[in-house]
Design a protein around this motif. Structure first.
Motif, PDB file in Angstrom:
ATOM      1  N   ASP A 676       2.572  -1.073 -19.763  1.00 27.42           N
ATOM      2  CA  ASP A 676       2.075   0.302 -19.873  1.00 27.42           C
ATOM      3  C   ASP A 676       0.923   0.555 -18.905  1.00 27.42           C
ATOM      4  O   ASP A 676      -0.122   1.113 -19.268  1.00 27.42           O
ATOM      5  N   ILE A 677       1.138   0.128 -17.669  1.00 27.06           N
ATOM      6  CA  ILE A 677       0.150   0.366 -16.622  1.00 27.06           C
ATOM      7  C   ILE A 677       0.861   0.846 -15.368  1.00 27.06           C
ATOM      8  O   ILE A 677       2.084   0.709 -15.240  1.00 27.06           O
ATOM      9  N   GLU A 678       0.099   1.434 -14.467  1.00 27.15           N
ATOM     10  CA  GLU A 678       0.584   1.723 -13.125  1.00 27.15           C
ATOM     11  C   GLU A 678      -0.215   0.871 -12.154  1.00 27.15           C
ATOM     12  O   GLU A 678      -1.436   0.719 -12.307  1.00 27.15           O
ATOM     13  N   VAL A 679       0.494   0.315 -11.173  1.00 29.54           N
ATOM     14  CA  VAL A 679      -0.175  -0.537 -10.195  1.00 29.54           C
ATOM     15  C   VAL A 679      -0.031   0.057  -8.810  1.00 29.54           C
ATOM     16  O   VAL A 679       0.900   0.822  -8.530  1.00 29.54           O
ATOM     17  N   ALA A 680      -0.964  -0.286  -7.960  1.00 29.40           N
ATOM     18  CA  ALA A 680      -0.936   0.125  -6.557  1.00 29.40           C
ATOM     19  C   ALA A 680      -1.091  -1.118  -5.693  1.00 29.40           C
ATOM     20  O   ALA A 680      -1.680  -2.122  -6.118  1.00 29.40           O
ATOM     21  N   ALA A 681      -0.539  -1.054  -4.501  1.00 34.46           N
ATOM     22  CA  ALA A 681      -0.627  -2.187  -3.581  1.00 34.46           C
ATOM     23  C   ALA A 681      -1.920  -2.101  -2.778  1.00 34.46           C
ATOM     24  O   ALA A 681      -2.303  -1.027  -2.305  1.00 34.46           O
ATOM     25  N   VAL A 682      -2.594  -3.243  -2.631  1.00 30.38           N
ATOM     26  CA  VAL A 682      -3.809  -3.309  -1.829  1.00 30.38           C
ATOM     27  C   VAL A 682      -3.702  -4.524  -0.913  1.00 30.38           C
ATOM     28  O   VAL A 682      -3.255  -5.598  -1.332  1.00 30.38           O
ATOM     29  N   ASP A 683      -4.057  -4.354   0.363  1.00 33.59           N
ATOM     30  CA  ASP A 683      -3.976  -5.462   1.311  1.00 33.59           C
ATOM     31  C   ASP A 683      -4.893  -6.600   0.866  1.00 33.59           C
ATOM     32  O   ASP A 683      -6.064  -6.382   0.511  1.00 33.59           O
ATOM     33  N   THR A 688     -10.003  -9.513  -0.071  1.00 33.59           N
ATOM     34  CA  THR A 688     -10.850 -10.705   0.055  1.00 33.59           C
ATOM     35  C   THR A 688     -12.226 -10.360   0.611  1.00 33.59           C
ATOM     36  O   THR A 688     -13.218 -11.006   0.282  1.00 33.59           O
ATOM     37  N   ARG A 689     -12.292  -9.328   1.445  1.00 31.88           N
ATOM     38  CA  ARG A 689     -13.606  -8.926   1.966  1.00 31.88           C
ATOM     39  C   ARG A 689     -14.468  -8.322   0.865  1.00 31.88           C
ATOM     40  O   ARG A 689     -15.680  -8.522   0.824  1.00 31.88           O
ATOM     41  N   GLY A 690     -13.833  -7.590  -0.038  1.00 33.78           N
ATOM     42  CA  GLY A 690     -14.609  -6.960  -1.103  1.00 33.78           C
ATOM     43  C   GLY A 690     -14.888  -7.885  -2.261  1.00 33.78           C
ATOM     44  O   GLY A 690     -15.773  -7.620  -3.076  1.00 33.78           O
ATOM     45  N   ALA A 691     -14.107  -8.958  -2.375  1.00 37.40           N
ATOM     46  CA  ALA A 691     -14.297  -9.881  -3.503  1.00 37.40           C
ATOM     47  C   ALA A 691     -14.378 -11.305  -2.974  1.00 37.40           C
ATOM     48  O   ALA A 691     -13.665 -12.205  -3.418  1.00 37.40           O
ATOM     49  N   ALA A 716      -1.675  -7.387  -2.818  1.00 34.47           N
ATOM     50  CA  ALA A 716      -1.870  -7.711  -4.227  1.00 34.47           C
ATOM     51  C   ALA A 716      -1.637  -6.456  -5.054  1.00 34.47           C
ATOM     52  O   ALA A 716      -1.658  -5.333  -4.540  1.00 34.47           O
ATOM     53  N   MET A 717      -1.415  -6.657  -6.360  1.00 32.17           N
ATOM     54  CA  MET A 717      -1.180  -5.543  -7.274  1.00 32.17           C
ATOM     55  C   MET A 717      -2.466  -5.235  -8.037  1.00 32.17           C
ATOM     56  O   MET A 717      -2.992  -6.084  -8.768  1.00 32.17           O
TER      57      MET A 717
END
Length: 753
Positions: A676-683, A688-691, A716-717
Motif C-alpha cells: 500500500d505504497i507508491e514508489v519512485a525511482a531515484v539514481d 549515495t551523495r545525499g546519504a 533505487a526505490m
C-alpha cells in the motif's frame, strides 16, 4: 418557484416545466424552511402551468397563507413584483412594468412550446429559479405566472391566468379539467399583416364594430397532420357565429365542446369558408404511459413532438431518455423509432410487441429519425441495437389518476423475460482468417483479439466519461477463453464486453479480474459461445508467453510489434526498445480529479519507434513468443483536464504469474499482495551523495549488478506516498529507501511484488 393558491386544500401553482410530464418526486420548502413532500394533481397539456398538492396539516411553523389570482389585473403600465427563487436565492423580489399583454408565445428551441395564448412581457430580468414565480401587483394579488426569460436581456415572459383560474376552480370541486383542441395553433396578427394574406377591410370593420379597441385577429399558424379541415393561413372570422379575436374566447369554446364539432368561419386566400371543425380531447394526445428497458425510456410521439416535426401522431415511438440499448446506435433523445426487430412501431403497444421476445444480448435492427434536427435532416437512419435486460426489465408504466380524481398515480407492470436464448451466429471458421501478412501476423492472429466495452454513462466508475472504449486483448488460455487486456479496454466489471476472436467471430464476455495496481485485466469469454467457436473450428490458439530471462526486457533490444491499427487491421513492424523505466517525479502518471485508476509502481516499456496508428498488441521475438503486452494507458492531461491515451509495453514477468494462477484455479481471482505504497525511482549515484556512508555496501553492489544486467542506470526505490489506513501506515514514510523486502534486495518496483 411555486406559490400557494389554496391553503385549505394545499394547492401550489407552478410551471408545467417544473411539474414535468412523467412520474415525479418533489419536495416543497416553505417560508420557515419546512420541507413537505408534494404530489402532482394537474399539469396542463399545453400551457406552462401545473399544480402540486401538499398536506396543510403537516405545517408546524409556517403560517397558512395563499395568494389570490386576479387575471383581470394584468394591464399595460402596471407596476409588478416577481417574487421567488431567482438564481437559487430562495427569496428575491424583482421589479418591472408590464409593457404588453398581447405578445404571442415565445419560441424556444425545444420539443415543448406553449400555444394558443397571449403572453405578457416586462423588463424584470428574471433568471433561472424564477420559473413559477407569482407576478404581483400592489394589492398583493397575482396577475400572471412567470414562465420564461431571454438570455442576455432583461425581457421576462408571463403567462396570463385565465386557464389557470378555470383549472383551479375545477380542482377545488374535485372535477376533471376538460381541455379541447382543434389540433391547430393560432397566432395573433395585426390587421395590416392579415390584409396581405386575404383579409378584407369589411372583415376588419365587422371586428371593430364588436371590439372597438381591436388591433388584429387570429390566424392558423400550424396544424397537426390529423387536422384535415383547417389549414395554415386560415384567418378566424367567427366561432359559433361569434366574432373571436382573442385566445381566452377561443379556449373557452374549445374546452366546452370536447368530442363535438364547432362551426368556424375562416378567410382562406380571400374567400370565406364555413367549416365544421372536430374538437379532440387534448389530454388524450399527451402520452400517459411509457416503457422502460435497459435504462431507455420511450413513449408515444405526443402532441408537441408531432406538431414540431409535422408528423402523424402514430408515426413511431419517441425516445425520451436514451439508455444502454439505444445509445449503442448513437440514438439520442428526441429520436423517433419507427421500426424494431423488423416490425413497425407506430405506438407503444406495437413497440412492446416487437421487442418483448428478443433475448438478452441479442442484436436487432432499428429504423429511426432524429427529430431534433428534423426540419433540416429527414434522412432515415438504420442500425443494430443490442438487447440488454440486465439493467432493468421491460417495464410498462401507466398514469391512473389525476385532476379531479386526486393526485397522479403511476403504476408499473414488468413483462416476463423471454424463454429463448440469444442466437449465436455460426462462425465462418478458417474462411475469415487473414491469408496475407507476414509470418508473425499469421502465427499470432489466432491469439490476438479486439475488445469493445460499454456501460451506461450514469454508472461510470472507472471508465471514460463516454462509458465506452475499444482496445486489444491477448488470448492466453484458448480452452477456457481467458483473455489478457488493459484497463482501458476493460475498465470496470459493470458493463458489457464483446470480444472478436481470430478476426472472425464476435462473442460476449465478462470482466473476470481487474488488477488493483496495474493496467491489466482479464476477460472470460461466454462458455456457450466458446463451445460454438470450437465446434465451428475457429482457429483459437493460446499465446506463447516468454518465461525466465526472456520475460524481462532490456533497453536497446530489437523486437517485433504485432497488433491492430485504429481501423482494426492486423500488422507487424520491427521496433527498438528505447527504455524500460518506472515513471517518477514529473514523468509519473498524474492523478485524476475524480477517483479513478492511475498506474503506479510499474516499469513500462517505451519504444523508440512506436508504429504510427497502433492501437495495441504485443511485443514478441522473431519466433512469435510474447515478451510484453502493448496496452493503452489513460491519464488526465495537465492543461485542460482532457483524457489522454498512449500505448506502452508491460513486460511478461509482470503478468505471467497471474496467468499461471488463473490456469491452476480458473474460478478464483488471484490475490495481489501489496505494501500500500507508491514508489519512485531515484539514481543510486544521487542517493549515495545525499546519504554518504549510510547505505549498506552489499546492497549497493547488488543493485549496481542487477541494473547493469538490465542495461540501465542503477536506481533505487524510494517511497513517495503511503496509503492512509494501508498496510504500511505508521511503518513506512515518504522518502524511505527500500533496501530489501523479505530478505530480498530491491532494485525495481517488480522486486517489491
Amino acid at each position: 418557484t411555486g406559490f400557494v393558491v389554496d391553503k385549505e386544500r394545499g394547492l401550489i401553482l407552478t410551471n408545467r416545466h417544473i411539474t414535468g410530464v412523467g412520474p415525479v418526486r418533489a419536495t416543497a420548502i416553505f417560508d420557515r424552511h419546512e420541507e413537505l413532500e408534494v404530489e402532482v394533481v394537474y399539469r396542463d397539456p399545453i400551457h406552462d402551468f401545473g399544480f402540486f398538492r401538499y398536506d396543510p396539516s403537516r405545517l408546524r411553523l409556517t403560517s397558512a397563507a395563499e395568494i389570490v389570482l386576479d387575471p383581470a389585473g394584468l394591464t399595460v403600465g402596471s407596476e409588478i413584483r416577481v417574487v421567488g427563487n431567482d438564481a437559487g436565492e430562495k427569496l428575491q423580489i424583482l421589479s418591472g412594468t408590464i409593457a404588453r399583454v398581447d405578445r404571442n408565445v415565445p419560441e424556444f428551441n425545444s420539443v415543448y412550446n406553449d400555444e394558443n395564448t397571449f403572453y405578457a412581457g416586462a423588463g424584470a430580468g428574471t433568471s433561472g429559479g424564477s420559473s413559477g414565480s407569482p407576478v404581483l401587483i400592489a394589492s398583493g394579488r397575482a396577475v400572471a405566472l412567470n414562465a420564461a426569460g431571454t438570455d442576455g436581456a432583461a425581457s421576462s415572459f408571463f403567462l396570463p391566468l385565465h386557464r389557470v383560474c378555470y383549472s383551479l376552480e375545477k380542482l377545488r370541486h374535485g372535477l376533471p379539467v376538460p381541455r379541447g383542441t382543434c389540433m391547430a395553433a393560432f397566432l395573433f396578427k395585426a390587421f395590416d399583416e392579415l390584409i396581405k394574406v386575404g383579409l378584407q377591410r369589411r372583415h376588419e370593420e365587422e371586428v371593430r364594430a364588436v371590439f372597438a379597441d381591436a388591433t388584429g385577429m387570429l390566424i392558423v399558424d400550424s396544424v397537426l397532420c390529423e387536422q384535415k379541415v383547417l389549414r395554415p393561413g386560415d384567418i378566424l372570422l367567427r366561432l359559433e357565429s361569434q366574432v373571436c379575436i382573442n385566445f381566452v374566447q377561443l379556449e373557452e369554446r374549445l374546452d366546452a365542446n370536447v368530442g363535438s364539432c364547432l362551426a368556424v368561419l375562416v378567410s382562406r386566400g380571400g374567400l370565406e369558408m364555413e367549416l365544421q371543425v372536430p374538437i379532440v380531447d387534448l389530454h388524450a394526445l399527451i402520452p400517459r404511459s411509457y416503457a422502460e428497458l435497459g435504462l431507455d425510456v420511450v413513449h408515444g410521439l405526443g402532441y408537441h413532438a408531432a406538431r414540431r416535426a409535422h408528423l402523424p401522431l402514430d408515426s413511431g415511438i419517441y425516445l425520451a431518455r436514451p439508455g444502454y440499448i439505444f445509445e449503442s446506435l448513437n440514438c439520442d433523445w428526441g429520436s423517433l423509432i419507427i421500426s424494431a426487430a423488423g416490425k413497425p412501431t407506430p405506438n407503444l403497444d406495437a413497440f412492446v410487441k416487437a421487442i418483448e421476445d428478443i433475448p438478452d444480448r441479442q442484436y436487432f435492427p432499428v429504423l429511426w429519425y432524429d427529430l431534433r434536427d428534423f426540419r433540416r435532416d429527414r434522412q432515415m437512419k438504420t442500425g443494430f441495437a443490442k438487447m440488454s435486460r440486465a439493467w432493468s426489465p421491460l417495464r410498462i408504466w401507466h398514469c391512473k389518476k389525476g385532476a379531479g380524481d386526486g393526485p397522479e398515480c403511476w403504476e408499473s407492470m414488468d413483462m416476463p423475460l423471454p424463454s429463448s436464448l440469444p442466437r449465436i451466429p455460426e462462425p465462418p471458421g478458417r474462411a475469415a482468417m487473414l491469408t496475407g501478412g507476414d509470418k508473425l501476423v499469421r502465427s499470432l492472429q489466432a491469439s490476438l483479439v479486439t475488445v469493445r466495452f460499454r456501460t451506461d454513462q450514469r454508472f461510470v466508475t472507472e471508465a471514460s466519461d463516454t462509458g465506452a472504449s475499444e482496445g486489444v486483448g491477448l488470448l492466453v488460455d484458448a480452452e477456457r477463453g481467458l483473455i489478457l487486456t488493459d484497463r482501458h479496454s476493460a475498465p470496470q466489471s459493470l458493463g458489457d464486453i464483446e470480444v472478436t476472436l481470430a478476426g472472425s467471430a464476435t462473442v460476449d464476455g465478462e470482466v473476470f479480474f481487474i488488477h488493483p495496481l496495474h493496467n491489466l485485466a482479464f476477460i472470460r469469454v461466454d462458455p456457450a459461445a466458446l463451445a460454438v467457436l470450437h465446434k465451428g473450428k475457429v482457429p483459437l490458439q493460446s499465446a506463447r508467453i516468454a518465461k525466465g530471462a526472456k520475460a524481462s526486457i532490456r533497453a536497446g533490444e530489437d523486437l517485433h510489434f504485432v497488433g491492430f491499427d485504429n481501423q482494426g487491421n492486423t500488422f507487424s513492424a520491427e521496433v527498438k526498445v528505447a527504455a524500460v523505466y518506472l515513471p517518477s517525479g514529473k514523468d509519473e502518471f498524474p492523478a485524476w480529479t475524480v477517483p479513478r485508476f492511475r498506474e503506479r509502481n510499474l516499469e513500462i516499456v517505451v519504444l523508440a519507434d512506436t508504429p504510427e496508428d497502433a492501437r495495441g498488441g504485443v511485443l514478441c521475438d522473431a519466433s512469435g513468443q510474447v515478451r510484453a503486452f502493448f496496452g493503452q494507458f489513460d491519464w488526465q492531461g495537465a492543461r485542460h483536464g482532457e483524457e489522454t491515451t498512449e500505448a506502452f509495453g508491460i513486460p511478461a514477468n509482470v503478468f505471467s504469474p497471474l496467468i499461471e494462477a488463473l490456469r491452476k484455479t480458473p474460478t478464483i481471482q488471484p490475490e495481489v499482495p501489496s505494501l500500500d505504497i507508491e514508489v519512485a525511482a531515484v539514481d543510486v549515484a544521487t542517493l549515495t551523495r545525499g546519504a554518504a556512508g549510510s547505505l549498506p555496501r552489499d546492497w549497493l553492489q547488488a543493485v549496481l549488478r542487477r541494473c547493469g544486467q538490465q542495461g540501465q542506470v542503477a536506481r533505487a526505490m524510494r517511497v513517495s506516498r503511503v496509503l492512509a489506513t494501508g498496510a504500511s501506515e505508521a511503518k513506512l514514510k515518504a522518502g524511505d529507501v527500500l533496501l530489501s523486502v523479505a530478505g530480498k534486495t530491491i532494485a525495481s518496483a517488480l522486486d517489491i511484488e
